[in-house]
Design a protein around this motif. Sequence first.
Motif, PDB file in Angstrom:
ATOM      1  N   THR A  33       0.921  -1.984   0.194  1.00 58.37           N
ATOM      2  CA  THR A  33       0.040   0.156  -0.071  1.00 58.37           C
ATOM      3  C   THR A  33       0.868   1.137  -0.171  1.00 58.37           C
ATOM      4  OG1 THR A  33      -0.066  -0.174   2.171  1.00 58.37           O
ATOM      5  CG2 THR A  33      -1.390  -1.151   0.739  1.00 58.37           C
ATOM      6  N   PHE A  34       0.611   2.501  -0.333  1.00 62.66           N
ATOM      7  CA  PHE A  34       1.098   3.774  -0.430  1.00 62.66           C
ATOM      8  C   PHE A  34       1.771   4.404   1.385  1.00 62.66           C
ATOM      9  CE2 PHE A  34       1.184   8.126  -0.085  1.00 62.66           C
ATOM     10  CZ  PHE A  34       2.155   7.902  -1.001  1.00 62.66           C
ATOM     11  N   GLN A  35       0.479   3.490   1.903  1.00 62.52           N
ATOM     12  CA  GLN A  35       0.833   4.013   3.181  1.00 62.52           C
ATOM     13  C   GLN A  35       2.131   2.912   4.072  1.00 62.52           C
ATOM     14  OE1 GLN A  35      -2.273   3.264   5.853  1.00 62.52           O
ATOM     15  NE2 GLN A  35      -1.057   4.136   7.776  1.00 62.52           N
ATOM     16  N   GLU A  39       5.990   4.466   5.044  1.00 62.14           N
ATOM     17  CA  GLU A  39       6.669   4.046   5.944  1.00 62.14           C
ATOM     18  C   GLU A  39       7.914   3.587   5.881  1.00 62.14           C
ATOM     19  OE1 GLU A  39       6.086   0.436   9.652  1.00 62.14           O
ATOM     20  OE2 GLU A  39       4.383   1.444   8.826  1.00 62.14           O
ATOM     21  N   ILE A  40       8.040   2.534   4.687  1.00 62.04           N
ATOM     22  CA  ILE A  40       9.259   1.705   4.508  1.00 62.04           C
ATOM     23  C   ILE A  40      10.588   3.002   4.420  1.00 62.04           C
ATOM     24  CG2 ILE A  40      10.607   0.065   2.672  1.00 62.04           C
ATOM     25  CD1 ILE A  40       7.748  -1.617   3.552  1.00 62.04           C
ATOM     26  N   VAL A  75      10.303  -3.902   1.337  1.00 60.66           N
ATOM     27  CA  VAL A  75      11.981  -2.717   1.012  1.00 60.66           C
ATOM     28  C   VAL A  75      12.444  -2.958  -0.700  1.00 60.66           C
ATOM     29  CG1 VAL A  75      14.593  -2.581   1.960  1.00 60.66           C
ATOM     30  CG2 VAL A  75      12.564  -3.151   3.411  1.00 60.66           C
ATOM     31  N   SER A  76      12.622  -4.004  -1.445  1.00 56.68           N
ATOM     32  CA  SER A  76      13.418  -3.556  -2.414  1.00 56.68           C
ATOM     33  C   SER A  76      12.409  -2.931  -3.241  1.00 56.68           C
ATOM     34  CB  SER A  76      13.145  -5.763  -3.445  1.00 56.68           C
ATOM     35  OG  SER A  76      14.238  -5.233  -5.073  1.00 56.68           O
ATOM     36  N   TYR A  82       9.776   3.697  -5.573  1.00 57.27           N
ATOM     37  CA  TYR A  82       9.582   5.324  -4.897  1.00 57.27           C
ATOM     38  C   TYR A  82      10.837   5.676  -4.761  1.00 57.27           C
ATOM     39  CZ  TYR A  82       5.123   3.831  -3.745  1.00 57.27           C
ATOM     40  OH  TYR A  82       3.871   2.857  -3.766  1.00 57.27           O
ATOM     41  N   LEU A  83      11.975   5.159  -5.066  1.00 55.74           N
ATOM     42  CA  LEU A  83      13.510   6.332  -4.398  1.00 55.74           C
ATOM     43  C   LEU A  83      13.844   5.803  -5.856  1.00 55.74           C
ATOM     44  CD1 LEU A  83      14.424   4.932  -0.745  1.00 55.74           C
ATOM     45  CD2 LEU A  83      13.429   7.162  -2.031  1.00 55.74           C
ATOM     46  N   SER A  84      13.713   5.444  -7.303  1.00 51.18           N
ATOM     47  CA  SER A  84      14.258   5.245  -8.244  1.00 51.18           C
ATOM     48  C   SER A  84      15.490   4.634  -8.503  1.00 51.18           C
ATOM     49  CB  SER A  84      13.707   6.505  -9.058  1.00 51.18           C
ATOM     50  OG  SER A  84      12.556   6.507  -9.152  1.00 51.18           O
ATOM     51  N   ARG A  85      16.247   4.139  -7.333  1.00 51.68           N
ATOM     52  CA  ARG A  85      17.542   3.216  -7.824  1.00 51.68           C
ATOM     53  C   ARG A  85      17.427   1.998  -7.333  1.00 51.68           C
ATOM     54  NH1 ARG A  85      21.495   8.516  -6.697  1.00 51.68           N
ATOM     55  NH2 ARG A  85      22.255   7.269  -7.785  1.00 51.68           N
ATOM     56  N   ASN A  86      18.259   0.999  -7.069  1.00 44.67           N
ATOM     57  CA  ASN A  86      18.534  -0.316  -7.009  1.00 44.67           C
ATOM     58  C   ASN A  86      18.837  -0.649  -5.638  1.00 44.67           C
ATOM     59  OD1 ASN A  86      21.203   0.095  -7.317  1.00 44.67           O
ATOM     60  ND2 ASN A  86      21.150  -0.804  -9.606  1.00 44.67           N
ATOM     61  N   PHE A  87      19.237  -0.932  -4.668  1.00 45.22           N
ATOM     62  CA  PHE A  87      20.092  -1.419  -3.411  1.00 45.22           C
ATOM     63  C   PHE A  87      21.530  -0.449  -3.377  1.00 45.22           C
ATOM     64  CE2 PHE A  87      22.875  -3.075  -0.313  1.00 45.22           C
ATOM     65  CZ  PHE A  87      22.182  -2.291   0.780  1.00 45.22           C
TER      66      PHE A  87
END
Length: 149
Positions: A33-35, A39-40, A75-76, A82-87
Motif C-alpha cells: 500500500t502507499f501508506q 513508512e518503509i 523494501v526492494s 519510490y526512490l528510483s534506485r536499486n539497493f
Amino acid sequence: MKRFVLDFFSKKAPITSGTVDCIAAKYAKSGLTFQEAAEIKQKINLALKQDRIYKNNAIGLNDLSSHINKDRYKVSQVLNEYLSRNFYSLINQYRIEEAKDLLLTQPFLSVKAIMYEVGFNSKTSFYSAFKKETGLSPNDYRLLTSFAS
C-alpha cells in the motif's frame, strides 16, 4: 563558483516513462500500500541518514531489511518504485556523498582512507562509483573544488 561545479557534476539522468511502466508491471500484484511504502521509505532514509548503515562494507538488501524490520521484497519494491534506485546504487550514493564531504573537509586524509571510511572495499569500485556520481575521480574532485573555494 563552487556550488556551480558541485551541481554540474551531480546531475542524474531523468527516468523515462518506459522505466516507470516496467516497474509498475513488475510490482502489479505485490499488495504494497502507499501508506506502507511511505513508512518503509521513511525507515530506509533513517537507516541511511541517521544510522549510516552504508558504512558497513558488507551490507546487503537483507541487512537493510532486517535493520528496518520489513520484508526484503517490499523494501526492494520501495527502492525501485519510490526512490528510483536499486539497493547498491542507493548505498553508493550515500557513500559518495560522505566521501565528497570528507575530501573537502579532511584534506589530510588519503583517498584510500576515505574509501574505507565510507564503506568501500575496493579502489576500483570506489573510483567507478565516484565517477558515476560526480563525473570526476576523487582526486580531481578534491583538486577542482579546492580551487573553486
